[in-house]
Design a protein around this motif. Sequence first.
Motif, mmCIF file in Angstrom:
data_model
loop_
_atom_site.group_PDB
_atom_site.id
_atom_site.type_symbol
_atom_site.label_atom_id
_atom_site.label_comp_id
_atom_site.label_asym_id
_atom_site.label_seq_id
_atom_site.Cartn_x
_atom_site.Cartn_y
_atom_site.Cartn_z
ATOM 1 N N ARG A 121 49.729 29.236 36.697
ATOM 2 C CA ARG A 121 48.586 29.866 37.700
ATOM 3 C C ARG A 121 49.612 30.406 38.849
ATOM 4 N NH1 ARG A 121 43.797 26.579 38.743
ATOM 5 N NH2 ARG A 121 43.111 27.524 36.774
ATOM 6 N N ILE A 122 49.769 31.925 38.973
ATOM 7 C CA ILE A 122 50.554 32.168 40.219
ATOM 8 C C ILE A 122 49.638 32.437 41.246
ATOM 9 C CG2 ILE A 122 52.345 33.063 38.756
ATOM 10 C CD1 ILE A 122 51.149 35.991 38.531
ATOM 11 N N LEU A 123 48.446 32.786 41.217
ATOM 12 C CA LEU A 123 47.378 33.057 42.057
ATOM 13 C C LEU A 123 45.870 32.534 41.544
ATOM 14 C CD1 LEU A 123 48.088 36.780 43.291
ATOM 15 C CD2 LEU A 123 48.319 34.886 44.729
ATOM 16 N N PRO A 124 44.975 32.240 42.489
ATOM 17 C CA PRO A 124 43.674 31.963 41.849
ATOM 18 C C PRO A 124 43.083 33.274 41.132
ATOM 19 C CG PRO A 124 43.807 31.495 44.420
ATOM 20 C CD PRO A 124 44.913 32.400 44.067
ATOM 21 N N GLY A 125 42.712 32.805 39.826
ATOM 22 C CA GLY A 125 42.322 34.073 38.984
ATOM 23 C C GLY A 125 43.279 34.761 38.316
ATOM 24 N N VAL A 126 44.710 34.506 38.339
ATOM 25 C CA VAL A 126 45.657 35.298 37.798
ATOM 26 C C VAL A 126 46.648 33.982 37.021
ATOM 27 C CG1 VAL A 126 47.644 36.742 38.096
ATOM 28 C CG2 VAL A 126 45.579 36.982 39.490
ATOM 29 N N GLN A 127 46.907 34.264 35.852
ATOM 30 C CA GLN A 127 47.563 33.293 35.118
ATOM 31 C C GLN A 127 48.956 34.108 34.277
ATOM 32 O OE1 GLN A 127 45.403 30.984 32.646
ATOM 33 N NE2 GLN A 127 47.058 29.675 31.849
ATOM 34 N N LEU A 128 50.062 33.546 34.434
ATOM 35 C CA LEU A 128 51.136 34.082 33.500
ATOM 36 C C LEU A 128 51.295 33.390 32.402
ATOM 37 C CD1 LEU A 128 53.688 36.030 33.280
ATOM 38 C CD2 LEU A 128 54.829 34.238 34.948
ATOM 39 N N ASN A 129 51.337 33.856 31.187
ATOM 40 C CA ASN A 129 51.588 33.175 30.034
ATOM 41 C C ASN A 129 52.938 33.565 29.288
ATOM 42 O OD1 ASN A 129 48.605 31.930 29.994
ATOM 43 N ND2 ASN A 129 48.290 34.317 29.831
ATOM 44 N N ILE A 130 53.766 32.733 28.874
ATOM 45 C CA ILE A 130 54.838 33.039 28.266
ATOM 46 C C ILE A 130 55.085 32.196 26.906
ATOM 47 C CG2 ILE A 130 57.558 32.785 28.613
ATOM 48 C CD1 ILE A 130 57.043 32.429 31.565
ATOM 49 N N ASN A 131 55.318 33.010 25.905
ATOM 50 C CA ASN A 131 55.799 32.368 24.593
ATOM 51 C C ASN A 131 57.326 32.752 24.112
ATOM 52 O OD1 ASN A 131 55.567 35.020 23.180
ATOM 53 N ND2 ASN A 131 53.514 34.428 22.797
ATOM 54 N N LYS A 132 57.484 32.591 22.971
ATOM 55 C CA LYS A 132 58.966 32.927 22.609
ATOM 56 C C LYS A 132 59.096 34.119 22.220
ATOM 57 C CE LYS A 132 61.784 31.859 18.542
ATOM 58 N NZ LYS A 132 61.696 31.039 16.914
ATOM 59 N N HIS A 133 58.252 35.213 22.177
ATOM 60 C CA HIS A 133 58.510 36.488 21.941
ATOM 61 C C HIS A 133 57.914 37.667 23.120
ATOM 62 C CE1 HIS A 133 59.968 35.600 17.764
ATOM 63 N NE2 HIS A 133 59.046 35.067 17.729
ATOM 64 N N SER A 134 57.160 37.194 23.928
ATOM 65 C CA SER A 134 56.630 37.825 24.672
ATOM 66 C C SER A 134 56.077 37.426 26.033
ATOM 67 C CB SER A 134 55.385 38.938 24.344
ATOM 68 O OG SER A 134 54.290 38.031 23.833
ATOM 69 N N TRP A 135 55.499 37.863 26.929
ATOM 70 C CA TRP A 135 54.767 37.459 28.150
ATOM 71 C C TRP A 135 53.399 38.009 28.342
ATOM 72 C CZ3 TRP A 135 53.981 40.843 32.184
ATOM 73 C CH2 TRP A 135 54.785 41.777 32.338
ATOM 74 N N SER A 136 52.571 37.714 29.101
ATOM 75 C CA SER A 136 51.377 38.310 29.435
ATOM 76 C C SER A 136 50.602 37.784 30.556
ATOM 77 C CB SER A 136 50.220 38.067 28.407
ATOM 78 O OG SER A 136 49.874 36.701 28.101
ATOM 79 N N ILE A 137 49.786 38.493 31.164
ATOM 80 C CA ILE A 137 49.434 38.163 32.628
ATOM 81 C C ILE A 137 47.551 38.382 32.094
ATOM 82 C CG2 ILE A 137 48.591 39.121 34.709
ATOM 83 C CD1 ILE A 137 51.500 38.395 34.858
ATOM 84 N N THR A 138 46.964 37.356 32.523
ATOM 85 C CA THR A 138 45.358 37.234 32.309
ATOM 86 C C THR A 138 44.824 36.863 33.843
ATOM 87 O OG1 THR A 138 45.897 35.922 30.417
ATOM 88 C CG2 THR A 138 43.731 35.696 31.502
ATOM 89 N N THR A 139 43.849 37.941 33.830
ATOM 90 C CA THR A 139 43.136 37.888 35.237
ATOM 91 C C THR A 139 41.862 37.767 34.926
ATOM 92 O OG1 THR A 139 42.712 40.311 34.972
ATOM 93 C CG2 THR A 139 44.614 39.576 36.197
ATOM 94 N N GLY A 140 40.932 37.250 35.910
ATOM 95 C CA GLY A 140 39.586 36.804 35.749
ATOM 96 C C GLY A 140 39.289 35.668 34.908
ATOM 97 N N GLY A 141 38.054 35.516 34.328
ATOM 98 C CA GLY A 141 37.885 34.367 33.798
ATOM 99 C C GLY A 141 37.161 33.144 34.556
ATOM 100 N N GLY A 142 36.304 33.729 35.671
ATOM 101 C CA GLY A 142 35.601 32.755 36.282
ATOM 102 C C GLY A 142 34.674 32.010 35.459
ATOM 103 N N LYS A 143 33.950 31.281 36.025
ATOM 104 C CA LYS A 143 32.752 30.460 35.093
ATOM 105 C C LYS A 143 32.003 31.346 34.200
ATOM 106 C CE LYS A 143 29.802 26.679 35.756
ATOM 107 N NZ LYS A 143 29.120 25.548 36.532
ATOM 108 N N HIS A 144 31.706 32.390 34.493
ATOM 109 C CA HIS A 144 31.011 33.222 33.457
ATOM 110 C C HIS A 144 31.491 34.556 33.405
ATOM 111 C CE1 HIS A 144 27.760 30.235 33.287
ATOM 112 N NE2 HIS A 144 27.821 30.003 34.465
ATOM 113 N N GLY A 145 32.618 34.934 33.907
ATOM 114 C CA GLY A 145 32.963 36.488 33.928
ATOM 115 C C GLY A 145 33.982 36.762 32.693
ATOM 116 N N PRO A 146 34.561 37.869 32.455
ATOM 117 C CA PRO A 146 35.319 38.246 31.516
ATOM 118 C C PRO A 146 36.634 37.870 31.833
ATOM 119 C CG PRO A 146 34.473 40.266 32.489
ATOM 120 C CD PRO A 146 33.655 39.026 33.015
#
Length: 66
Positions: free
Chosen positions: A10-35
């Motif tokens: 978790r790099i900021l509230p509501g922003v997550q950095l995901n890392i795996n063997k082949h790539s990386w991704s940034i996830t935003t949002g995802g509050g209690k009921h949001g996309p």
Amino acid sequence: MPLTFRKSFRILPGVQLNINKHSWSITTGGGKHGPRHTHSSTGRRTTSMDLPGPFGWRRTHTEKRR
């Protein structure tokens, strides 16, 4: 059974950095009921939302890499 590697930060509230063997991704949002919106280094964009009960919603779009 194959070994897998996946780590999330978790790099900021509501922003997550995901890392795996082949790539990386940034996830935003995802509050209690949001996309949640995910943008991957491979060009894949995913929008998902948890719905009540056994339902869930997910839309994935993959762009061609140039």
